[in-house]
Design a protein around this motif. Structure first.
Motif, PDB file in Angstrom:
ATOM      1  N   LYS A 115      -6.622  34.390  -0.045  1.00 16.19           N
ATOM      2  CA  LYS A 115      -7.420  34.483  -1.266  1.00 16.19           C
ATOM      3  C   LYS A 115      -6.571  34.041  -2.453  1.00 16.19           C
ATOM      4  N   SER A 140     -14.409  27.779   3.855  1.00 12.25           N
ATOM      5  CA  SER A 140     -14.478  28.409   2.534  1.00 12.25           C
ATOM      6  C   SER A 140     -15.889  28.901   2.253  1.00 12.25           C
ATOM      7  N   PRO A 169     -18.796  31.318   1.884  1.00 10.91           N
ATOM      8  CA  PRO A 169     -18.803  32.773   1.642  1.00 10.91           C
ATOM      9  C   PRO A 169     -19.358  33.585   2.814  1.00 10.91           C
ATOM     10  N   ARG A 211     -17.134  36.273   4.996  1.00 13.73           N
ATOM     11  CA  ARG A 211     -17.488  37.690   5.153  1.00 13.73           C
ATOM     12  C   ARG A 211     -17.393  38.117   6.615  1.00 13.73           C
TER      13      ARG A 211
END
Length: 292
Positions: free
Chosen positions: A236, A256, A258, A262
């Motif tokens: 990150k 990358s 999202p 997750r």
């Protein structure tokens, strides 16, 4: 033997060390080393020195001088400093080391190193080996040297040096948050022999006690294990961006996205919950050391 002769001999030995050849597939590396070699040759010729004479002064053979000038050999910092002094370059050749050192390592490792240098958080679950950021030089050499098909001695040394250079992440200010989960079985395998193994375990204890590092061990007697698909890596960055990769997800490619990130965060968080606590993990490593 005079001090000058001894120093010349030392430099020549270093020049012959493996791992300093230029990778022909590394376009940027070739360009940098070729440019530095060309500048060196122009200054040597402007000084009226033949390659053999220059080599004797700096402690390198004539053939090695030609290789460096021809962009086929990566010059060491000591060589550039000595050449700068001999050729009266006023620090310009010495300054070239700043560019040379960036291409000293394989381009894949440089790309990873750049990401790690920017990351404010690094989280890694390693399933079948000790993560490269945690390896000692001796352990790294044993691991890389055991690869099949075998790497050449040059490639082994080049990769070892690159792996150890990545440890600069531990010296950064402000310090990034680092999290590692390692398998118990990996730490019971004495790769490289007993002394190399002990040094590696001692290194894990040293790193695990740093204020910005969380080191955990996944015990072999864990009945539920969410990491059996392989390695997971998450990085990150300060701007909110992130990148991750897992052996068992998304064909092992970096992502990358999202939603995909997750999933990796959920997997990594579950693995951490299943592993020993940081305190228990350090105690376990101390116990392993005591068994040797």
């Amino acid at each position: 033997m005079t001090a000058v002769e001894a120093e010349a001999g030392r430099l020549k030995e270093e020049a012959d060390e493996p791992g300093w050849e230029v990778d022909p597939d590394d376009e940027w590396g070739v360009a940098v080393i070729t440019t530095v070699g060309r500048q060196l040759k122009l200054r040597r010729e402007a000084a009226g020195m033949r390659a053999a004479e220059f080599g004797r002064v700096v402690g390198y053979g004539e053939d090695m001088v030609y290789k460096i000038e021809g962009g086929k050999r990566i010059p060491r910092q000591e060589f550039l400093d000595k050449a700068d002094e001999v050729l009266g370059a006023d620090g310009l050749l010495s300054a070239a080391w700043e560019d040379v050192k960036k291409v000293r390592y394989p381009k894949k490792v440089r790309a990873l190193g750049k990401l790690e240098a920017r990351a404010v958080e690094i989280a890694v679950y390693q399933s079948n080996s000790i993560n490269g950021l945690l390896q000692t030089p001796e352990h790294a050499r044993a691991v890389i040297g055991a690869a099949q098909p075998p790497c050449s001695p040059d490639d082994v040394e080049r990769m070892v040096a690159a792996r150890i250079a990545r440890r600069a992440v531990f010296e950064r200010e402000p310090a990034p948050a680092l999290s590692f989960v390692l398998e118990e079985g990996v730490m019971r395998r004495p790769i490289g022999g007993t002394m190399v193994w002990r040094q590696q375990l001692e290194r894990l204890l040293e790193v695990g006690r740093l204020h910005n590092v969380v080191l955990q061990v996944m015990p072999m007697n864990c009945e539920t294990h969410s990491g059996t698909d392989g390695t997971i890596e998450l990085l990150k960055f300060a701007d909110g961006a992130a990148v991750g990769r897992a052996d068992g997800e998304f064909n092992g490619r970096p992502t990358s996205d999202p939603k995909q990130l997750r999933i990796l965060e959920l997997q990594y968080g579950t693995i951490r919950a299943q592993a020993l606590s940081p305190r228990e993990s350090l105690a376990f490593i101390e116990q392993l050391l005591g068994e040797t």
